[in-house]
Scaffold this motif. Structure first.
Motif, PDB file in Angstrom:
ATOM      1  N   CYS A  93       1.025  -1.214   0.020  1.00  0.00           N
ATOM      2  CA  CYS A  93      -0.066  -0.087   0.041  1.00  0.00           C
ATOM      3  C   CYS A  93       0.917   1.198   0.030  1.00  0.00           C
ATOM      4  O   CYS A  93       1.791   1.385   0.829  1.00  0.00           O
ATOM      5  N   ASN A  94       0.789   2.139  -1.013  1.00  0.00           N
ATOM      6  CA  ASN A  94       1.574   3.338  -0.977  1.00  0.00           C
ATOM      7  C   ASN A  94       0.986   4.464  -0.031  1.00  0.00           C
ATOM      8  O   ASN A  94       1.825   5.235   0.105  1.00  0.00           O
ATOM      9  N   ASP A  95      -0.143   4.312   0.294  1.00  0.00           N
ATOM     10  CA  ASP A  95      -0.562   5.313   1.121  1.00  0.00           C
ATOM     11  C   ASP A  95      -1.639   4.702   2.389  1.00  0.00           C
ATOM     12  O   ASP A  95      -2.827   4.736   2.151  1.00  0.00           O
TER      13      ASP A  95
ATOM     14  N   ASP B 150      -4.805   4.026  -1.174  1.00  0.00           N
ATOM     15  CA  ASP B 150      -4.646   3.940  -2.696  1.00  0.00           C
ATOM     16  C   ASP B 150      -5.963   3.813  -3.618  1.00  0.00           C
ATOM     17  O   ASP B 150      -6.836   2.842  -3.191  1.00  0.00           O
TER      18      ASP B 150
ATOM     19  N   SER C 215      -7.527   0.105  -4.316  1.00  0.00           N
ATOM     20  CA  SER C 215      -6.866  -0.840  -3.682  1.00  0.00           C
ATOM     21  C   SER C 215      -7.709  -1.704  -2.824  1.00  0.00           C
ATOM     22  O   SER C 215      -7.355  -2.956  -2.560  1.00  0.00           O
TER      23      SER C 215
END
Length: 161
Positions: free
Chosen positions: A74-76, A156, A159
């Motif tokens: 997960c980028n965020d 994201d 996601s």
């Protein structure tokens, strides 16, 4: 079997990192057997990264709770802890490191609030543990009883389906 332990003078599991401000050293959690998600044990269970929420009650008898969750990448990610009674909270995030747990980051005050804590960061694929407690417990002051809500989510796009 995974075992979490807190060393004297370190707020890190297994003494895997350099000292930061200490928490009291009376924690020792076996997540394979301490599964009392009824508020009686320190391990409060596993959460889903996409909208997982846990509620609990911190007391003098049980002043630190732990939640485990897994990231598929997960980028965020956002982890948020807030007291429902106006108590100052503290949130700590750990990742596995050589059989121990390494503190990644911690937060005391979130978005200008002194009663909530949040962490927002990328979470690569892996297992994580979040520790929730009160600021008073962290500073070795008197334990303060409080009810709380803890949530974890991936922000994201697409996601969480």
């Amino acid at each position: 079997m995974l075992r979490f332990s807190l060393c004297v003078g370190l707020f890190a599991f297994g003494c895997a990192v350099a000292a930061k401000a200490p928490l009291p050293s009376d924690l020792d959690i076996d997540v394979q057997t301490d599964t009392a998600a009824d508020g009686m044990g320190s391990f409060q269970g596993e959460l889903q990264l996409c909208g997982g929420t846990g509620e609990g009650y911190l007391s003098a008898r049980n002043s630190v709770h732990f939640f485990r969750f897994e990231s598929d990448g997960c980028n965020d990610a956002r982890l948020e802890l807030r007291s429902t009674e106006g108590t100052d909270t503290l949130l700590v995030l750990f990742e596995p490191f050589g059989g121990d747990w390494l503190e990644l980051t911690r937060n005391d005050d979130c978005d200008g609030s002194q009663t909530s804590s949040c962490i927002r960061r990328a979470l690569p694929v892996g297992d994580y543990v979040a520790g929730v407690t009160t600021h008073d417990r962290f500073t070795s002051g008197p334990d303060v009883a409080t009810e709380y809500v803890f949530s974890v989510s991936c922000l994201d796009e697409f996601s969480c389906g």
